[in-house]
Design a protein around this motif. Structure first.
Motif, PDB file in Angstrom:
ATOM      1  N   UNK A 102       0.832  -1.193   0.000  1.00 12.13           N
ATOM      2  CA  UNK A 102       0.000   0.000   0.000  1.00 12.13           C
ATOM      3  C   UNK A 102       0.874   1.253   0.000  1.00 12.13           C
ATOM      4  N   UNK A 103       0.337   2.338  -0.513  1.00  6.60           N
ATOM      5  CA  UNK A 103       1.131   3.563  -0.626  1.00  6.60           C
ATOM      6  C   UNK A 103       1.480   4.133   0.752  1.00  6.60           C
ATOM      7  N   UNK A 104       2.669   4.701   0.831  1.00  9.30           N
ATOM      8  CA  UNK A 104       3.116   5.315   2.069  1.00  9.30           C
ATOM      9  C   UNK A 104       3.206   6.808   1.826  1.00  9.30           C
ATOM     10  N   UNK A 105       2.539   7.565   2.654  1.00 11.54           N
ATOM     11  CA  UNK A 105       2.557   9.008   2.517  1.00 11.54           C
ATOM     12  C   UNK A 105       3.155   9.622   3.773  1.00 11.54           C
ATOM     13  N   UNK A 106       4.312  10.191   3.638  1.00 14.37           N
ATOM     14  CA  UNK A 106       4.943  10.843   4.784  1.00 14.37           C
ATOM     15  C   UNK A 106       4.153  12.079   5.187  1.00 14.37           C
ATOM     16  N   UNK A 107       3.524  12.731   4.219  1.00 14.75           N
ATOM     17  CA  UNK A 107       2.726  13.908   4.534  1.00 14.75           C
ATOM     18  C   UNK A 107       1.514  13.518   5.396  1.00 14.75           C
ATOM     19  N   UNK A 108       0.839  12.444   5.010  1.00 12.24           N
ATOM     20  CA  UNK A 108      -0.322  11.994   5.790  1.00 12.24           C
ATOM     21  C   UNK A 108       0.112  11.579   7.192  1.00 12.24           C
ATOM     22  N   UNK A 109       1.247  10.901   7.304  1.00 14.77           N
ATOM     23  CA  UNK A 109       1.756  10.516   8.619  1.00 14.77           C
ATOM     24  C   UNK A 109       2.039  11.757   9.448  1.00 14.77           C
TER      25      UNK A 109
END
Length: 125
Positions: free
Chosen positions: A99-106
Motif C-alpha cells: 500500500x502507498x506510504x505518505x509521509x505527509x499523511x503521517x
C-alpha cells in the motif's frame, strides 16, 4: 461453512484495501469531479487513519466504523467517480505490491495527535 466464511471475509478485505488505494489514486486524477475528489480524500484518509469515529475498545460498537462506515464511504466514492477512471485505478492498485506510504499523511496525523494531547493537557493541568 466456516472456512468459506473466512475465505469470503479475506477476499472482501482485499477488495476494500484495493479500493482504498484506487480511491486515493482517483482523488489525484484530473478526470475525477471535484466533489468526488474531496470525498475520496476524506474517505481514504479515514480508512487508513488510526483515529476512529468510534474507539475500538468499546465492545461491538467499536468495530462498526471498520465494518460498516468505511466500506460504505468507499462504495459512495466509487459511485461518484467515472467508471473508466475507477477501473483504471483499480487495476493500478491491484498491481501494487504494497500500500502507498505518505509521509505527509503521517505528519498530519502525528501533528493532530500532538495538538489533541496539548489541548487535553492544557484543560486538565
Amino acid at each position: 461453512m466456516t472456512i468459506k466464511l473466512v475465505s469470503n471475509a479475506k477476499q472482501w478485505a482485499r477488495t476494500i484495501k484495493r479500493d482504498v488505494h484506487a480511491v486515493w489514486l482517483s482523488a489525484r486524477d484530473p478526470c475525477t469531479p471535484w466533489f468526488a475528489k474531496a470525498l475520496a480524500v476524506v474517505v481514504a484518509a479515514y480508512a487508513v487513519s488510526p483515529i476512529d469515529l468510534i474507539p475500538d475498545f468499546i465492545p461491538v460498537l467499536g468495530y462498526v466504523d471498520d465494518i460498516i462506515i468505511a466500506p460504505l464511504g468507499i462504495m459512495l466514492v466509487v459511485r461518484l467517480i467515472p467508471p473508466e477512471v475507477i477501473s483504471e485505478h483499480r487495476e493500478t492498485a491491484a498491481k501494487a505490491t504494497e500500500r502507498p506510504v505518505s509521509r505527509m499523511a503521517a505528519g498530519v496525523f502525528i501533528t493532530l495527535w500532538i495538538v489533541c494531547a496539548a489541548l487535553l493537557s492544557a484543560i486538565y493541568l
